[in-house]
Design a protein around this motif. Structure first.
Motif, PDB file in Angstrom:
ATOM      1  N   ALA A  55       9.731   3.712   5.005  1.00  0.00           N
ATOM      2  CA  ALA A  55       8.480   3.160   5.528  1.00  0.00           C
ATOM      3  C   ALA A  55       8.799   1.887   6.297  1.00  0.00           C
ATOM      4  CB  ALA A  55       7.506   2.859   4.390  1.00  0.00           C
ATOM      5  N   GLU A  56       8.092   1.678   7.365  1.00  0.00           N
ATOM      6  CA  GLU A  56       8.265   0.439   8.123  1.00  0.00           C
ATOM      7  C   GLU A  56       7.606  -0.729   7.403  1.00  0.00           C
ATOM      8  OE1 GLU A  56       9.131  -2.337  11.171  1.00  0.00           O
ATOM      9  OE2 GLU A  56      10.076  -0.467  10.580  1.00  0.00           O
ATOM     10  N   ASP A  57       6.460  -0.460   6.779  1.00  0.00           N
ATOM     11  CA  ASP A  57       5.672  -1.540   6.182  1.00  0.00           C
ATOM     12  C   ASP A  57       5.746  -1.600   4.657  1.00  0.00           C
ATOM     13  OD1 ASP A  57       4.219   0.745   5.598  1.00  0.00           O
ATOM     14  OD2 ASP A  57       2.291  -0.093   6.215  1.00  0.00           O
ATOM     15  N   GLY A  58       6.356  -0.621   4.007  1.00  0.00           N
ATOM     16  CA  GLY A  58       6.491  -0.620   2.548  1.00  0.00           C
ATOM     17  C   GLY A  58       5.189  -0.437   1.790  1.00  0.00           C
ATOM     18  N   SER A  59       4.141   0.022   2.455  1.00  0.00           N
ATOM     19  CA  SER A  59       2.831   0.134   1.800  1.00  0.00           C
ATOM     20  C   SER A  59       2.690   1.450   1.034  1.00  0.00           C
ATOM     21  CB  SER A  59       1.708   0.031   2.836  1.00  0.00           C
ATOM     22  OG  SER A  59       1.644   1.214   3.622  1.00  0.00           O
ATOM     23  N   GLU A  60       1.833   1.427   0.005  1.00  0.00           N
ATOM     24  CA  GLU A  60       1.548   2.631  -0.759  1.00  0.00           C
ATOM     25  C   GLU A  60       0.959   3.712   0.135  1.00  0.00           C
ATOM     26  OE1 GLU A  60      -0.627   2.128  -4.402  1.00  0.00           O
ATOM     27  OE2 GLU A  60       0.716   0.553  -5.123  1.00  0.00           O
ATOM     28  N   VAL A  61       0.130   3.323   1.081  1.00  0.00           N
ATOM     29  CA  VAL A  61      -0.488   4.291   1.999  1.00  0.00           C
ATOM     30  C   VAL A  61       0.585   5.048   2.775  1.00  0.00           C
ATOM     31  CG1 VAL A  61      -1.957   4.507   4.059  1.00  0.00           C
ATOM     32  CG2 VAL A  61      -2.639   2.985   2.192  1.00  0.00           C
ATOM     33  N   THR A  62       1.584   4.331   3.255  1.00  0.00           N
ATOM     34  CA  THR A  62       2.660   4.975   4.015  1.00  0.00           C
ATOM     35  C   THR A  62       3.471   5.895   3.117  1.00  0.00           C
ATOM     36  OG1 THR A  62       2.750   3.122   5.542  1.00  0.00           O
ATOM     37  CG2 THR A  62       4.652   4.585   5.507  1.00  0.00           C
ATOM     38  N   TYR A  63       3.772   5.469   1.890  1.00  0.00           N
ATOM     39  CA  TYR A  63       4.531   6.341   0.986  1.00  0.00           C
ATOM     40  C   TYR A  63       3.718   7.570   0.595  1.00  0.00           C
ATOM     41  CZ  TYR A  63       7.924   2.601   0.740  1.00  0.00           C
ATOM     42  OH  TYR A  63       8.860   1.643   1.076  1.00  0.00           O
ATOM     43  N   GLU A  64       2.412   7.429   0.449  1.00  0.00           N
ATOM     44  CA  GLU A  64       1.567   8.598   0.171  1.00  0.00           C
ATOM     45  C   GLU A  64       1.610   9.574   1.346  1.00  0.00           C
ATOM     46  OE1 GLU A  64      -2.244   6.903  -0.781  1.00  0.00           O
ATOM     47  OE2 GLU A  64      -1.511   6.139  -2.706  1.00  0.00           O
ATOM     48  N   ARG A  65       1.606   9.043   2.552  1.00  0.00           N
ATOM     49  CA  ARG A  65       1.721   9.875   3.750  1.00  0.00           C
ATOM     50  C   ARG A  65       3.071  10.601   3.760  1.00  0.00           C
ATOM     51  NH1 ARG A  65       1.901   8.062  10.047  1.00  0.00           N
ATOM     52  NH2 ARG A  65       1.065   9.995  10.862  1.00  0.00           N
ATOM     53  N   LEU A  66       4.141   9.883   3.449  1.00  0.00           N
ATOM     54  CA  LEU A  66       5.472  10.485   3.404  1.00  0.00           C
ATOM     55  C   LEU A  66       5.564  11.534   2.300  1.00  0.00           C
ATOM     56  CD1 LEU A  66       8.321  10.511   4.577  1.00  0.00           C
ATOM     57  CD2 LEU A  66       8.906   8.637   3.017  1.00  0.00           C
ATOM     58  N   LYS A  67       4.950  11.260   1.179  1.00  0.00           N
ATOM     59  CA  LYS A  67       4.941  12.227   0.076  1.00  0.00           C
ATOM     60  C   LYS A  67       4.297  13.536   0.522  1.00  0.00           C
ATOM     61  CE  LYS A  67       3.412  12.969  -4.611  1.00  0.00           C
ATOM     62  NZ  LYS A  67       2.575  12.551  -5.702  1.00  0.00           N
ATOM     63  N   GLY A  68       3.192  13.448   1.257  1.00  0.00           N
ATOM     64  CA  GLY A  68       2.532  14.647   1.761  1.00  0.00           C
ATOM     65  C   GLY A  68       3.436  15.474   2.661  1.00  0.00           C
ATOM     66  N   ILE A  69       4.314  14.803   3.370  1.00  0.00           N
ATOM     67  CA  ILE A  69       5.262  15.508   4.255  1.00  0.00           C
ATOM     68  C   ILE A  69       6.410  16.099   3.441  1.00  0.00           C
ATOM     69  CG2 ILE A  69       6.914  15.220   6.150  1.00  0.00           C
ATOM     70  CD1 ILE A  69       5.002  12.904   7.133  1.00  0.00           C
ATOM     71  N   PHE A  70       7.040  15.292   2.599  1.00  0.00           N
ATOM     72  CA  PHE A  70       8.188  15.749   1.814  1.00  0.00           C
ATOM     73  C   PHE A  70       7.805  16.821   0.791  1.00  0.00           C
ATOM     74  CE2 PHE A  70      11.088  11.743   2.318  1.00  0.00           C
ATOM     75  CZ  PHE A  70      11.619  12.275   3.476  1.00  0.00           C
ATOM     76  N   ASP A  71       6.588  16.768   0.265  1.00  0.00           N
ATOM     77  CA  ASP A  71       6.176  17.764  -0.731  1.00  0.00           C
ATOM     78  C   ASP A  71       6.133  19.175  -0.158  1.00  0.00           C
ATOM     79  OD1 ASP A  71       6.010  16.321  -3.088  1.00  0.00           O
ATOM     80  OD2 ASP A  71       3.887  15.843  -2.864  1.00  0.00           O
TER      81      ASP A  71
END
Length: 189
Positions: A55-71
């Motif tokens: 994540a560029e910003d380290g935010s929970e929102v960004t990690y949730e977005r990444l989780k949706g992709i990786f899942d």
């Protein structure tokens, strides 16, 4: 011949919004394109190792977005932090049954040791004594099995800025030099 295919992704620098860009690039679309290519391989990978700056910003929102992709991928993803990441937010919003943040894993007789080189709020990397000790324990317990060491900060100056280098490269090299079963080092930047 059976292949052990491990894919490394690094420096995704995902942002929270769908229209967000970094340096004019849609990092989310780039990640989707890469994952599509990976899933199209004739020999599927056993796992993905994502070596930081997820994540560029380290935010929970960004990690949730990444989780949706990786899942959506059909194999486990192992993540470790880079200098842009927030470990607490990664654990809270990214780690799942298929997205793992752990110290090591074994796949088809290979041991992969995940090393945290992040220094909170700093661009440079440093592997503290506890992390070095844990790595040595992992390498020792591998009993000669081939090992890969994965971390974010490279042992060579991939990042042009001296502020983002690994500060104790020599210490890591000396430790790994005691274990001839270390066959590769993969890193970010």
């Amino acid at each position: 011949m059976e292949f052990t295919r491990i894919i490394q992704l690094t420096d995704i620098h995902l942002l929270p919004g769908k229209d967000d860009r970094i340096l004019g690039i849609d990092s989310c679309q780039s990640l989707h394109d890469i994952l599509f290519d990976i899933e199209s391989l004739e020999v599927s990978p056993m796992l993905i190792v994502a070596t930081g700056d997820l994540a560029e910003d380290g935010s929970e929102v960004t990690y949730e977005r990444l989780k949706g992709i990786f899942d959506k991928v059909n194999f486990p993803v192992f993540v470790l932090p880079g200098n842009h990441d927030n470990v607490a937010n990664m654990k809270a919003s990214l780690v799942s049954e298929s997205i793992k943040m752990q110290t090591n894993t074994e796949v088809q007789g290979w041991v992969i040791a995940f090393v945290n080189s992040q220094v909170l709020s700093q661009d440079y990397g440093f592997i503290d004594e506890q992390e070095l000790s844990r790595l040595e324990s992992t390498l020792s317990k591998a009993n000669g099995k081939p090992c890969i060491v994965a971390l974010h900060h490279s042992l060579t100056p991939e990042c042009a800025s001296p502020e983002c280098q690994l500060k104790n490269t020599q210490e890591l090299l000396e430790l790994m030099g005691r274990y001839p079963n270390v066959k590769a080092v993969i890193a970010g930047h």
